[in-house]
Design a protein around this motif. Sequence first.
Motif, PDB file in Angstrom:
ATOM      1  N   ARG A 151      10.072  -2.728  -9.516  1.00 56.49           N
ATOM      2  CA  ARG A 151       8.932  -3.622  -9.720  1.00 56.49           C
ATOM      3  C   ARG A 151       7.626  -2.782  -9.351  1.00 56.49           C
ATOM      4  NH1 ARG A 151       8.972  -9.499  -8.461  1.00 56.49           N
ATOM      5  NH2 ARG A 151       6.626  -9.467  -8.918  1.00 56.49           N
ATOM      6  N   PHE A 152       6.653  -3.136  -9.690  1.00 60.37           N
ATOM      7  CA  PHE A 152       5.207  -2.969  -9.647  1.00 60.37           C
ATOM      8  C   PHE A 152       5.078  -4.236  -8.544  1.00 60.37           C
ATOM      9  CE2 PHE A 152       0.585  -5.092 -10.324  1.00 60.37           C
ATOM     10  CZ  PHE A 152       0.061  -3.710  -9.888  1.00 60.37           C
ATOM     11  N   HIS A 153       4.419  -3.722  -7.468  1.00 57.93           N
ATOM     12  CA  HIS A 153       4.298  -4.599  -6.282  1.00 57.93           C
ATOM     13  C   HIS A 153       2.722  -4.320  -5.730  1.00 57.93           C
ATOM     14  CE1 HIS A 153       4.257  -7.962  -3.656  1.00 57.93           C
ATOM     15  NE2 HIS A 153       4.298  -7.392  -2.771  1.00 57.93           N
ATOM     16  N   TYR A 154       1.774  -4.960  -5.537  1.00 55.93           N
ATOM     17  CA  TYR A 154       0.619  -4.184  -5.111  1.00 55.93           C
ATOM     18  C   TYR A 154       0.439  -4.333  -4.177  1.00 55.93           C
ATOM     19  CZ  TYR A 154      -4.652  -3.328  -5.387  1.00 55.93           C
ATOM     20  OH  TYR A 154      -5.825  -2.373  -5.503  1.00 55.93           O
ATOM     21  N   SER A 155       0.054  -2.504  -3.614  1.00 58.82           N
ATOM     22  CA  SER A 155       0.585  -2.700  -2.013  1.00 58.82           C
ATOM     23  C   SER A 155      -0.935  -2.030  -1.342  1.00 58.82           C
ATOM     24  CB  SER A 155       1.787  -2.018  -1.555  1.00 58.82           C
ATOM     25  OG  SER A 155       1.523  -1.620  -0.364  1.00 58.82           O
TER      26      SER A 155
END
Length: 461
Positions: A151-155
């Motif tokens: 999944r996309f998970h801003y880091s």
Amino acid sequence: MTTPQEELLPGTRRALLHRIAVAQAEGRAPSLVAAVVRDGRAVWHGARTSVDGHGPDENVQYRIGSITKTFTAVLVLRLRDEGVLGLDDPVERHLPDTGVGELTIAQLLAHTGGLAAETPGPWWERTPGSLRPELADVLGDGAAAHPAGRRFHYSNPGYTVLGALVEQLREAPWEEVLRREVFEPLQLRRTSTRPQAPAAGGWAVHPWADVMLPEPAEDFGRMASAGQLWSTTGDLARFAVFLARGDERVLSVETLREMGTPAAPAGPADLADGASYGLGLQILHRDGRLLVGHSGSVPGFLATLTVGVEDDVAAVVLANCTSGLLTSQVAADLVRIVAEAEPRIPEPWRPLREVEDSVLELAGQWYWGTSPVALRVTADGLLSLGPLSGGGRRSRFRPNGDGTWTGLEGYYAGELLQAVRRGDGRVDHLDLGSFVFTRQPYEEGVAVPGGVDPAGWRGIG
């Protein structure tokens, strides 16, 4: 870079000014500056209120936060284009002992590595970077918030790792590499890692009273590659031109298009907002327009740079407040105002200079099963394939020089198109990724997989 504002119609200029005036007043921003780029040039600059008692212009610096990530991504893509690394390489191959070495470079660029959004310990944007001198201090012990690639998970820590990767492979500090490889060739003379006068101070505006509190301007240290930069609307307008058109001294337009292509799976909230993420670029669909760019926020500052791809219009919006102002919406509105008030005048149609008979004979109507499609030879030397009417799969194809063509977008991106010929040289059918296209629906005598019923077409008696 700045050109006379008269290049936009007076009504357009007033509409732009009205939009930023409303945004500054309703968002209660101490100051706001904006710029619009069209056809590769800055054509408008606007500002509301003042910085140090003077109206801010295109040379006043604001902190741009996570727009910094796009600059870092450009450095990583330069390394890829030079053959120094591959996007599918695990980090460990080039930067050992990070604790996240199994993640790929592409996953870090697209925020799909599963890393935590923020660092462990105190709020990194409001504390000195000296508290996090090493990557281990940025990543912590439990860096993974999600399975990699799911999944996309801003880091923010992910882009800190990418900055360290650049330093490792260039054998120089991230800031120095950025200045040498991006700032200097693009003439970004007012973009820097630390503020250079004239620069706006960052403010927090009280949510229930019209009073303000100064925000600390911390040096992020190791986290610099995730959000350190200061810039101006003048420099970011030049950077927007680069993102839209490329510059062979930095990155080709083909690589920039790759950066602006969705690379991360969107979650339900992102889908609802029409948002996705590429390789260091945010991708939005607003008002029926494709917008590519990045936003940024750090305590005291909000920023957005966005490029309207089809309209060839870009906008930059910078403000010195912690919250209360949706710069991404303002920037999208500036693009919309110009695009609707002064629609882009298309390039004049011009015919091909020459075309080979073997290519020209492919043009016309074909059938995929019973669905009619049209194949056209376009003036840019490409083939265009799409349904004759209604929705359906569409793509352009570039020639490979050997009689085959490769799809450029949509379902057929990367797929091979070729004309299959009979022994006498005539075209039997088109093969597109194993799909057969014939001149007539299920044409008799053509090599259609599964064969054609010998009784032919018939009704029901």
